[in-house]
Design an enzyme around this catalytic site. Structure first.
Site, short mmCIF file in Angstrom:
data_model
loop_
_atom_site.label_atom_id
_atom_site.label_comp_id
_atom_site.label_asym_id
_atom_site.label_seq_id
_atom_site.Cartn_x
_atom_site.Cartn_y
_atom_site.Cartn_z
N LYS A 111 3.16 -28.66 39.13
CA LYS A 111 4.37 -29.01 40.66
C LYS A 111 2.91 -30.04 41.91
O LYS A 111 3.66 -30.33 42.59
CB LYS A 111 4.36 -27.89 41.60
CG LYS A 111 5.40 -27.31 39.98
CD LYS A 111 6.28 -26.33 40.11
CE LYS A 111 7.25 -25.80 39.40
NZ LYS A 111 7.28 -24.19 39.51
N LYS A 192 10.49 -29.82 30.18
CA LYS A 192 11.58 -28.22 28.87
C LYS A 192 13.03 -28.37 30.38
O LYS A 192 12.42 -29.22 31.39
CB LYS A 192 10.85 -27.20 29.90
CG LYS A 192 9.99 -27.51 31.58
CD LYS A 192 9.38 -26.10 31.65
CE LYS A 192 9.17 -26.05 33.32
NZ LYS A 192 8.32 -24.71 33.86
N LYS A 195 16.01 -27.27 36.53
CA LYS A 195 17.06 -27.56 37.38
C LYS A 195 18.31 -28.81 37.29
O LYS A 195 17.47 -30.31 36.56
CB LYS A 195 16.93 -27.74 39.39
CG LYS A 195 15.88 -26.27 39.08
CD LYS A 195 15.74 -26.89 40.68
CE LYS A 195 14.75 -27.71 40.93
NZ LYS A 195 13.73 -27.27 42.21
P1 TYM Z 1 11.89 -19.24 37.06
O1 TYM Z 1 12.52 -19.78 38.37
O2 TYM Z 1 11.27 -21.17 36.78
O3 TYM Z 1 12.58 -19.17 35.62
C1 TYM Z 1 13.38 -18.36 35.28
C2 TYM Z 1 12.81 -17.75 34.08
O4 TYM Z 1 13.48 -18.68 33.00
C3 TYM Z 1 12.36 -18.85 32.32
N1 TYM Z 1 12.66 -21.19 31.56
C4 TYM Z 1 12.99 -21.38 30.87
N2 TYM Z 1 13.27 -20.03 29.32
C5 TYM Z 1 13.32 -20.97 28.14
N3 TYM Z 1 13.59 -22.68 28.35
C6 TYM Z 1 13.55 -23.48 29.95
N4 TYM Z 1 13.91 -24.37 30.15
C7 TYM Z 1 12.72 -22.37 30.84
N5 TYM Z 1 13.20 -22.94 31.80
C8 TYM Z 1 12.40 -21.57 32.90
C9 TYM Z 1 11.17 -18.66 32.77
O5 TYM Z 1 10.34 -18.45 32.11
C10 TYM Z 1 11.16 -17.34 33.01
O6 TYM Z 1 11.45 -16.44 32.94
N6 TYM Z 1 7.62 -17.81 38.72
C11 TYM Z 1 8.82 -17.12 37.85
C12 TYM Z 1 9.79 -16.21 38.85
C13 TYM Z 1 8.74 -15.14 39.22
C14 TYM Z 1 8.80 -13.85 37.65
C15 TYM Z 1 8.14 -12.34 38.56
C16 TYM Z 1 8.54 -14.18 36.52
C17 TYM Z 1 8.09 -14.09 40.17
N7 TYM Z 1 7.64 -13.38 39.56
C18 TYM Z 1 7.70 -11.44 37.67
C19 TYM Z 1 8.01 -13.04 35.58
C20 TYM Z 1 7.48 -12.07 36.28
C21 TYM Z 1 9.63 -18.82 37.97
O7 TYM Z 1 9.53 -19.69 38.88
O8 TYM Z 1 10.56 -18.89 36.62
#
Ligand code: TYM
Length: 326
Positions: A111, A192, A195
């Protein structure tokens, strides 16, 4: 009964990767466990946000989580900024993490390479994520593959804290699904899925209509061989479609292509299974959107439940650290 915690950021639309990698496990794990799920709005602030858009996407994401199947009666569902213990505990975790550990996080590297402005928050973000998890004495964290490194860091930080100050935090583990843990972009299967704002044709939003889903899957990048087999190294596009089809139909991606003789059939079957999977989610979502006050009410109750647990854990940590009680 295990304690489950996970979070999702309200930036941009929720996509198929979020659903298959994480949200479906959130739903299935809430039955047998004590689950806490959070819309992590503070994490979205690592990049500048439009205030109106952030407010709207935070509420809309909470509604989407309910539409997907999170039941606010069985699980605790809340907004991160409503429980201030998260930011307070994040400071404790920032002081437990080393600079080198935070610098090695691949998400920070990716990022910060792309951003014009790299905030301090983007760098310390994994410490806030660790605090999200440990405040609820979490045993298991259902996430997609891209979050594995953050959960590993959380384990290291809790072990270090416990060694220094005595047993304080539970050491959590990541739960990653066998299929759908890393859904790739339909136009660039080496990245991956993210959005749809960043990759309009490569990402399927959970709110895309049937025609849009069909079009995006029909145009997905494959290869010139024509054989429907799973081989993620040599056939990343076809393997991604097989992973999506497998995850949507509950099959192993290697078996999902049985009986499909060409890419046209693979794309047709994948589009159909995705449309079927999203149809009930979309209809529940549009019902909820009509009644935002009910969602707000549920979120307030969720924040109260979350704060009770979070404040007990934070008090224990502050006491063990030697902070003077008030
Ligand atoms: P975020 O908001 O990017 O994504 C939410 C969840 O979706 C999963 N994910 C995916 N899984 C499979 N293929 C993909 N292309 C894909 N894109 C996203 C992510 O692995 C995630 O589980 N940092 C985290 C949010 C967070 C969090 C936490 C998660 C903040 N605090 C505590 C677990 C525990 C994030 O940005 O996820």
């Amino acid at each position: 009964m295990a304690r489950i915690f996970s979070g999702i950021k309200p930036s941009g639309s929720v996509h198929l990767g979020n659903l298959l990698g994480a949200l479906r496990n959130w739903v299935s794990m809430q039955d047998e466990n004590e689950s806490v799920y959070c819309v992590v709005d503070l994490h979205a602030l690592t990049l500048p946000q439009d205030p109106e858009e952030l407010r709207a996407s935070t509420l809309s994401l909470a509604q989407m989580l309910i539409a997907v199947g999170i039941d606010p009666d069985r699980s605790t569902l809340f907004i991160q900024s409503h429980v201030s213990e998260h930011t307070e505990c994040a400071w404790l975790m920032e002081c437990t993490a080393s600079f080198g550990e935070l610098r090695r996080m691949t998400q920070f590297k990716d990022k910060s390479d792309k951003a014009d402005f790299v905030s301090g928050g983007l760098f310390t973000y994994p410490a806030l994520q660790a605090s999200d998890i440990i405040l609820y004495d979490t045993d298991q964290v259902p996430v997609g593959e891209d979050q594995r490194q953050h959960v590993e860091l959380t384990r290291d930080l809790t072990e270090r804290f416990n060694n220094r100050y005595g047993e304080t935090f539970v050491v959590p583990e990541a739960v990653i699904p066998p299929a759908g843990a890393r859904v790739m972009d339909l136009q660039d299967p080496s990245s991956k899925m993210s959005k749809s704002e960043d990759s309009p044709q490569g990402s399927i939003s959970l709110l895309d209509d049937e025609r849009t889903i069909e079009k995006k899957i029909k145009r997905a990048v494959t290869d010139s061989e024509g054989e429907v087999i799973f081989d993620s190294t040599n056939k990343p596009g076809v393997s991604n479609l097989l992973s999506i089809l497998g995850a949507a139909t509950g099959q192993n991606p290697k078996d999902a292509g049985k009986g499909l003789s060409n890419y046209g059939e693979l794309k047709g079957a994948t589009a159909e299974s995705v449309i079927e999977m999203l149809r009930p989610i979309q209809s529940r979502y549009y019902e909820l959107v009509n009644d935002p006050s009910e969602t707000n009410r549920l979120l307030m109750l969720g924040a109260d439940k979350a704060r009770e647990v979070a404040s007990t854990t934070l008090d224990r940590a502050k006491n063990n650290l030697g902070l003077l009680p008030r």
